[in-house]
Motif scaffolding. Sequence first.
Motif, mmCIF file in Angstrom:
data_model
loop_
_atom_site.group_PDB
_atom_site.id
_atom_site.type_symbol
_atom_site.label_atom_id
_atom_site.label_comp_id
_atom_site.label_asym_id
_atom_site.label_seq_id
_atom_site.Cartn_x
_atom_site.Cartn_y
_atom_site.Cartn_z
ATOM 1 N N LEU A 1 40.972 37.844 59.923
ATOM 2 C CA LEU A 1 40.654 36.433 59.793
ATOM 3 C C LEU A 1 39.142 36.272 59.726
ATOM 4 C CD1 LEU A 1 43.557 36.420 60.988
ATOM 5 C CD2 LEU A 1 42.952 34.233 61.967
ATOM 6 N N LEU A 2 38.712 35.307 58.961
ATOM 7 C CA LEU A 2 37.298 34.986 58.811
ATOM 8 C C LEU A 2 37.090 33.538 59.261
ATOM 9 C CD1 LEU A 2 36.713 36.580 55.288
ATOM 10 C CD2 LEU A 2 36.103 37.545 57.521
ATOM 11 N N PRO A 3 35.855 33.112 59.456
ATOM 12 C CA PRO A 3 35.628 31.713 59.831
ATOM 13 C C PRO A 3 36.213 30.727 58.815
ATOM 14 C CG PRO A 3 33.650 32.983 60.213
ATOM 15 C CD PRO A 3 34.616 33.892 59.502
ATOM 16 N N ALA B 1 38.209 47.264 50.908
ATOM 17 C CA ALA B 1 38.108 45.978 51.597
ATOM 18 C C ALA B 1 37.733 44.909 50.575
ATOM 19 C CB ALA B 1 37.066 46.048 52.706
ATOM 20 N N ARG B 2 38.479 43.809 50.598
ATOM 21 C CA ARG B 2 38.212 42.713 49.660
ATOM 22 C C ARG B 2 38.314 41.383 50.383
ATOM 23 N NH1 ARG B 2 42.735 43.227 45.491
ATOM 24 N NH2 ARG B 2 41.925 41.215 44.879
ATOM 25 N N VAL B 3 37.367 40.505 50.121
ATOM 26 C CA VAL B 3 37.477 39.124 50.582
ATOM 27 C C VAL B 3 38.281 38.404 49.510
ATOM 28 C CG1 VAL B 3 36.251 36.991 51.091
ATOM 29 C CG2 VAL B 3 35.303 39.178 51.850
ATOM 30 N N LEU B 4 39.419 37.844 49.925
ATOM 31 C CA LEU B 4 40.297 37.219 48.940
ATOM 32 C C LEU B 4 41.091 36.097 49.568
ATOM 33 C CD1 LEU B 4 43.325 38.388 49.746
ATOM 34 C CD2 LEU B 4 42.518 40.385 48.537
ATOM 35 N N SER B 5 41.795 35.405 48.723
ATOM 36 C CA SER B 5 42.742 34.382 49.152
ATOM 37 C C SER B 5 44.067 34.731 48.485
ATOM 38 C CB SER B 5 42.268 32.994 48.704
ATOM 39 O OG SER B 5 43.230 32.024 49.044
ATOM 40 N N PHE B 6 45.119 34.833 49.292
ATOM 41 C CA PHE B 6 46.433 35.116 48.741
ATOM 42 C C PHE B 6 46.954 33.871 48.029
ATOM 43 C CE2 PHE B 6 46.219 38.137 52.291
ATOM 44 C CZ PHE B 6 46.539 39.303 51.626
ATOM 45 N N GLN B 7 47.715 34.095 46.970
ATOM 46 C CA GLN B 7 48.312 33.006 46.200
ATOM 47 C C GLN B 7 49.800 33.266 46.057
ATOM 48 O OE1 GLN B 7 46.148 30.471 44.871
ATOM 49 N NE2 GLN B 7 44.847 31.548 46.321
ATOM 50 N N ARG B 8 50.604 32.269 46.335
ATOM 51 C CA ARG B 8 52.048 32.391 46.166
ATOM 52 C C ARG B 8 52.491 31.407 45.104
ATOM 53 N NH1 ARG B 8 56.118 29.187 49.092
ATOM 54 N NH2 ARG B 8 58.125 29.968 48.412
ATOM 55 N N THR C 1 28.516 31.339 54.062
ATOM 56 C CA THR C 1 27.549 32.368 54.423
ATOM 57 C C THR C 1 27.953 33.033 55.733
ATOM 58 O OG1 THR C 1 25.811 31.117 53.317
ATOM 59 C CG2 THR C 1 25.098 32.809 54.883
ATOM 60 N N LEU C 2 28.412 32.250 56.685
ATOM 61 C CA LEU C 2 28.887 32.796 57.959
ATOM 62 C C LEU C 2 30.074 33.728 57.716
ATOM 63 C CD1 LEU C 2 28.903 32.933 61.050
ATOM 64 C CD2 LEU C 2 30.360 30.885 61.030
ATOM 65 N N GLY C 3 31.030 33.312 56.881
ATOM 66 C CA GLY C 3 32.192 34.139 56.563
ATOM 67 C C GLY C 3 31.802 35.449 55.904
ATOM 68 N N ARG C 4 30.840 35.392 54.971
ATOM 69 C CA ARG C 4 30.364 36.625 54.321
ATOM 70 C C ARG C 4 29.713 37.561 55.334
ATOM 71 N NH1 ARG C 4 28.600 32.986 50.367
ATOM 72 N NH2 ARG C 4 26.466 33.208 51.073
ATOM 73 N N GLY C 5 28.961 36.999 56.263
ATOM 74 C CA GLY C 5 28.322 37.814 57.292
ATOM 75 C C GLY C 5 29.345 38.472 58.208
ATOM 76 N N VAL C 6 30.374 37.728 58.593
ATOM 77 C CA VAL C 6 31.423 38.285 59.448
ATOM 78 C C VAL C 6 32.178 39.378 58.699
ATOM 79 C CG1 VAL C 6 33.618 37.764 60.589
ATOM 80 C CG2 VAL C 6 31.656 36.241 60.899
ATOM 81 N N SER D 1 33.563 51.065 58.769
ATOM 82 C CA SER D 1 33.010 52.072 57.854
ATOM 83 C C SER D 1 33.672 52.047 56.476
ATOM 84 C CB SER D 1 33.132 53.474 58.448
ATOM 85 O OG SER D 1 32.454 53.566 59.671
ATOM 86 N N VAL D 2 33.893 50.824 55.952
ATOM 87 C CA VAL D 2 34.410 50.671 54.600
ATOM 88 C C VAL D 2 33.459 49.751 53.834
ATOM 89 C CG1 VAL D 2 36.821 51.032 55.212
ATOM 90 C CG2 VAL D 2 35.915 48.718 55.198
ATOM 91 N N ALA D 3 33.504 49.872 52.525
ATOM 92 C CA ALA D 3 32.675 49.012 51.677
ATOM 93 C C ALA D 3 33.517 47.851 51.171
ATOM 94 C CB ALA D 3 32.131 49.808 50.497
ATOM 95 N N ILE D 4 32.893 46.692 51.055
ATOM 96 C CA ILE D 4 33.578 45.536 50.476
ATOM 97 C C ILE D 4 33.411 45.627 48.968
ATOM 98 C CG2 ILE D 4 33.618 43.030 50.283
ATOM 99 C CD1 ILE D 4 32.703 42.851 53.139
#
Length: 187
Positions: free
Chosen positions: A106-108, A143-150, A168-173, A182-185
């Motif tokens: 979960l992210l902010p 690792a990917r920042v994403l939004s699931f779609q149904r 910006t806060l979410g990207r930082g988290v 130890s993974v790359a986004i």
Amino acid sequence: MFGWLASFGVQSRARTGSTTRWLAVSPRTLVEGLGQLGGVLYLAPRPTSCPANVLPPAGCLVENADLAPLLSTACVGLTCAITAEGPREWLDCVSREGDTLARIYLLPDTDYLAWDGLFADAIAIEAPDRRAPDREWLRASRARVLSFQRRRLVGFDVLGAREVLISTLGRGVARDIAVSESVAITS
């Protein structure tokens, strides 16, 4: 001189206390509920091949191979941890065989009410015999920042994902989580 001292022991402080609640869920629950969460950080190993013996749940499909592990989920571990960087919550998707298939942080920017509602009807279970993600699993993960779609398509519930703009806060988290794991986004 003090730069190295400031980061001394960071790995040992990474997770100072955590609790995990195990729930039995069906893949359909994930397909139906993940689309309501908004921005999350999704970790799953890159698919090497499509297992021939895994049948998708009736009426459920995924748009791409990165999401296929979610269709083999038998239970989830909801974890809350207090880390040196602050509180973290994530979900481990585990197969019947005890393999960790994916992890969702979960992210902010995540809709926490949708998160709470996602497992409202799930059945609590004892912690399964499982293989927790190790360094090899994490090293193979993307690792990917994403939004699931149904969406509905000719009688099927289809789970997809799209890149999402987050705060910006979410990207930082997300970056802090990726560093601690130890993974790359990737995008």
